[in-house]
Design an enzyme around this catalytic site. Structure first.
Site, PDB file in Angstrom:
ATOM      1  N   CYS A   1      14.639  16.923  -0.173  1.00 23.79           N
ATOM      2  CA  CYS A   1      14.471  15.515   0.215  1.00 23.79           C
ATOM      3  C   CYS A   1      15.780  14.730   0.162  1.00 23.79           C
ATOM      4  O   CYS A   1      15.842  13.592   0.614  1.00 23.79           O
ATOM      5  CB  CYS A   1      13.419  14.851  -0.657  1.00 23.79           C
ATOM      6  SG  CYS A   1      11.852  15.718  -0.624  1.00 23.79           S
TER       7      CYS A   1
ATOM      8  N   HIS B   1      14.296   7.335  -0.476  1.00 25.96           N
ATOM      9  CA  HIS B   1      13.369   8.384  -0.042  1.00 25.96           C
ATOM     10  C   HIS B   1      11.950   7.951  -0.415  1.00 25.96           C
ATOM     11  O   HIS B   1      11.688   7.506  -1.527  1.00 25.96           O
ATOM     12  CB  HIS B   1      13.741   9.702  -0.735  1.00 25.96           C
ATOM     13  CG  HIS B   1      12.704  10.749  -0.603  1.00 25.96           C
ATOM     14  ND1 HIS B   1      12.122  11.073   0.612  1.00 25.96           N
ATOM     15  CD2 HIS B   1      12.109  11.551  -1.538  1.00 25.96           C
ATOM     16  CE1 HIS B   1      11.232  12.030   0.416  1.00 25.96           C
ATOM     17  NE2 HIS B   1      11.199  12.333  -0.875  1.00 25.96           N
TER      18      HIS B   1
ATOM     19  N   ASN C   1       5.212  11.416   2.287  1.00 25.87           N
ATOM     20  CA  ASN C   1       6.549  11.921   1.961  1.00 25.87           C
ATOM     21  C   ASN C   1       6.995  12.880   3.069  1.00 25.87           C
ATOM     22  O   ASN C   1       6.459  13.977   3.202  1.00 25.87           O
ATOM     23  CB  ASN C   1       6.476  12.644   0.606  1.00 25.87           C
ATOM     24  CG  ASN C   1       7.802  13.253   0.188  1.00 25.87           C
ATOM     25  OD1 ASN C   1       8.719  13.399   0.985  1.00 25.87           O
ATOM     26  ND2 ASN C   1       7.894  13.622  -1.080  1.00 25.87           N
TER      27      ASN C   1
HETATM   28  O1  UT7 Z   1      10.160  14.297  -2.728  1.00 24.20           O
HETATM   29  C1  UT7 Z   1       9.874  14.527  -4.071  1.00 24.20           C
HETATM   30  C2  UT7 Z   1       8.558  15.224  -4.079  1.00 24.20           C
HETATM   31  N1  UT7 Z   1       7.597  14.965  -5.058  1.00 24.20           N
HETATM   32  C3  UT7 Z   1       7.301  13.804  -5.682  1.00 24.20           C
HETATM   33  O2  UT7 Z   1       7.937  12.801  -5.575  1.00 24.20           O
HETATM   34  C4  UT7 Z   1       6.098  13.838  -6.581  1.00 24.20           C
HETATM   35  C5  UT7 Z   1       6.235  12.946  -7.801  1.00 24.20           C
HETATM   36  N2  UT7 Z   1       4.978  12.883  -8.507  1.00 24.20           N
HETATM   37  C6  UT7 Z   1       3.941  12.125  -8.114  1.00 24.20           C
HETATM   38  O3  UT7 Z   1       4.045  11.420  -7.135  1.00 24.20           O
HETATM   39  C7  UT7 Z   1       2.709  12.096  -8.975  1.00 24.20           C
HETATM   40  O4  UT7 Z   1       2.938  12.870 -10.142  1.00 24.20           O
HETATM   41  C8  UT7 Z   1       1.437  12.636  -8.244  1.00 24.20           C
HETATM   42  C9  UT7 Z   1       1.010  11.627  -7.177  1.00 24.20           C
HETATM   43  C10 UT7 Z   1       1.701  13.983  -7.633  1.00 24.20           C
HETATM   44  C11 UT7 Z   1       0.305  12.745  -9.238  1.00 24.20           C
HETATM   45  O5  UT7 Z   1       0.052  11.485  -9.836  1.00 24.20           O
HETATM   46  P1  UT7 Z   1      -0.105  11.369 -11.423  1.00 24.20           P
HETATM   47  O6  UT7 Z   1      -0.372   9.962 -11.714  1.00 24.20           O
HETATM   48  O7  UT7 Z   1       1.128  11.995 -12.057  1.00 24.20           O
HETATM   49  O8  UT7 Z   1      -1.401  12.228 -11.687  1.00 24.20           O
HETATM   50  P2  UT7 Z   1      -1.599  13.473 -12.667  1.00 24.20           P
HETATM   51  O9  UT7 Z   1      -0.997  14.687 -12.057  1.00 24.20           O
HETATM   52  O10 UT7 Z   1      -1.198  13.069 -14.042  1.00 24.20           O
HETATM   53  O11 UT7 Z   1      -3.155  13.617 -12.647  1.00 24.20           O
HETATM   54  C12 UT7 Z   1      -4.008  12.610 -13.244  1.00 24.20           C
HETATM   55  C13 UT7 Z   1      -5.429  13.022 -12.988  1.00 24.20           C
HETATM   56  C14 UT7 Z   1      -5.723  14.467 -13.360  1.00 24.20           C
HETATM   57  O12 UT7 Z   1      -7.055  14.532 -13.837  1.00 24.20           O
HETATM   58  P3  UT7 Z   1      -7.353  14.595 -15.418  1.00 24.20           P
HETATM   59  O13 UT7 Z   1      -6.649  15.848 -15.880  1.00 24.20           O
HETATM   60  O14 UT7 Z   1      -6.755  13.343 -15.964  1.00 24.20           O
HETATM   61  O15 UT7 Z   1      -8.831  14.661 -15.467  1.00 24.20           O
HETATM   62  C15 UT7 Z   1      -5.630  15.197 -12.041  1.00 24.20           C
HETATM   63  O16 UT7 Z   1      -6.408  16.381 -12.017  1.00 24.20           O
HETATM   64  O17 UT7 Z   1      -5.714  12.904 -11.586  1.00 24.20           O
HETATM   65  C16 UT7 Z   1      -6.190  14.158 -11.102  1.00 24.20           C
HETATM   66  N3  UT7 Z   1      -5.720  14.317  -9.721  1.00 24.20           N
HETATM   67  C17 UT7 Z   1      -6.387  13.828  -8.676  1.00 24.20           C
HETATM   68  N4  UT7 Z   1      -7.535  13.157  -8.569  1.00 24.20           N
HETATM   69  C18 UT7 Z   1      -7.925  12.777  -7.338  1.00 24.20           C
HETATM   70  C19 UT7 Z   1      -4.598  14.936  -9.292  1.00 24.20           C
HETATM   71  N5  UT7 Z   1      -4.517  14.855  -7.958  1.00 24.20           N
HETATM   72  C20 UT7 Z   1      -5.608  14.172  -7.540  1.00 24.20           C
HETATM   73  C21 UT7 Z   1      -6.092  13.762  -6.274  1.00 24.20           C
HETATM   74  N6  UT7 Z   1      -7.249  13.072  -6.229  1.00 24.20           N
HETATM   75  N7  UT7 Z   1      -5.431  14.031  -5.136  1.00 24.20           N
END
Ligand code: UT7
Length: 322
Positions: free
Chosen positions: A113, A249, A279
């Site tokens: 990215c 980005h 993204n």
């Molecule tokens: O170009 C660079 C590329 N990547 C990035 O920039 C990614 C950077 N990271 C992020 O943007 C975030 O970490 C994400 C959007 C990927 C995830 O958001 P988060 O607030 O960090 O969520 P999390 O991974 O901590 O998950 C929280 C909860 C979990 O459930 P439990 O364990 O709390 O019950 C996940 O299983 O949300 C759940 N979850 C979802 N629920 C609904 C994870 N993905 C989803 C989803 N829909 N798509």
């Protein structure tokens, strides 16, 4: 000498995938995606008509038109992509062929990215060294080919697009101002492997999808981006309060909000299109610049800091004056 951006262009596939569509594919909700990422929809390319090289050609043609130059004036084409459809030749050679830029030297680079900023600064270095007068720099991505559509942690994030900029050498007292960093020790935070050369691709196909530790990448981004913007400002004596726009980005709205807060710069100075694009990796910065130009927000003298960050880990920042 410094390269001034004299033309911008972008391409977006026509197919739109909304959060509602994703609700049918994985266990997620529009509400969760909007709240955690700011994304409402993303564009998905057609595998037959919208490859990385084809999308790049479309963006390049728009940028060349915008710059009002003859393609034969272009001395250098650098295309950044993480998801290239070409092994050989490079996509930049396809762009050269399709635009008629027959005098250009061409190569692709992959810095995930951070790719557009890496390509932009590489082109600037060729210009500063006096080797090149006119350069075409692109970011083009079909991230959808590398997304596991059953993994809700990644499939909601990514989108496809291409963006392009034409740089023209101009006499200037100042040098190109940029900082680029990488930390390969943290490559396991976000990766996809190319398994074509292995014997048992079926079994290995899951490894070709983006594997991401979202939390780690998030923590990295909200720390590294403010740091590198401060480093850029200190290194080149830039007053951050005099910068008009911070073109970051587009990975997650919450990352951009955190950067704005940590730098104590109003969020209005951080334009966004993540809600409509998701993204798009190396295509995000040039696509957003193109939108800003079309909206009349890039005037002569507009001061910008652009920043990219992602797999590698890699991250970078550039000062750009229009
Ligand atoms: O170009 C660079 C590329 N990547 C990035 O920039 C990614 C950077 N990271 C992020 O943007 C975030 O970490 C994400 C959007 C990927 C995830 O958001 P988060 O607030 O960090 O969520 P999390 O991974 O901590 O998950 C929280 C909860 C979990 O459930 P439990 O364990 O709390 O019950 C996940 O299983 O949300 C759940 N979850 C979802 N629920 C609904 C994870 N993905 C989803 C989803 N829909 N798509």
């Amino acid at each position: 000498m410094i390269g001034k951006i004299v033309g911008l262009g972008s391409y977006l596939p026509s197919k739109v995938l909304t959060n509602k569509d994703l609700e049918e594919m994985v266990e997620t909700s529009d509400e969760w995606i909007v709240e955690r990422t700011g994304i409402r929809e993303r564009h998905i390319s057609d595998p037959y008509t919208e490859s990385v090289s084809q999308m790049a050609v479309n963006a390049a043609k728009e940028a060349i038109r915008d710059a009002a130059i003859d393609p034969e004036e272009i001395d250098l084409i650098i295309l950044a992509s993480t998801t290239s459809n070409m092994v050989i030749p490079s996509c930049s050679c396809v762009v050269q062929r399709e635009t008629g830029a027959k005098n250009a030297m061409c190569f692709d680079l992959n810095s995930a990215c951070t790719g557009f900023l890496t390509a932009y600064n590489t082109a600037q270095s060729f210009i500063e060294a006096g080797h090149v007068k006119t350069a075409l720099v692109l970011g083009s991505e079909c991230t959808s080919n590398y997304v596991d559509w059953t993994d809700r942690g990644t499939c909601i994030l990514f989108g496809d697009a291409a963006g392009a900029a034409v740089l023209r050498a101009q006499e200037s007292d100042r040098k190109n101002m940029f900082v680029l960093h990488a930390d390969g020790r943290r490559s396991d935070c976000l990766y996809a492997e190319n398994m074509k050369q292995r014997k048992d691709p079926e079994e290995l196909i899951p490894k070709t999808f983006f594997q991401m530790d979202g939390k780690e990448v998030f923590k990295f981004a909200v720390t590294a981006v403010p740091q590198i913007i401060k480093e850029l400002c200190t290194k080149f004596s830039i007053d951050k309060d005099e910068v008009d726009l911070f073109v970051l980005h587009q990975a997650n709205r919450r990352i951009i909000e955190a950067v704005s807060k940590r730098l104590d710069i109003p969020l209005e100075k951080f334009p966004m299109n993540i809600d409509r694009m998701g993204n798009t990796s190396s295509a995000s910065v040039p696509s957003l610049l193109t939108e800003l130009k079309k909206a009349g927000r890039l005037k002569e003298g507009t001061k910008i800091i652009a920043s990219g960050f992602g797999a590698g880990l890699t991250w970078g920042a550039s000062y750009i004056e229009f």
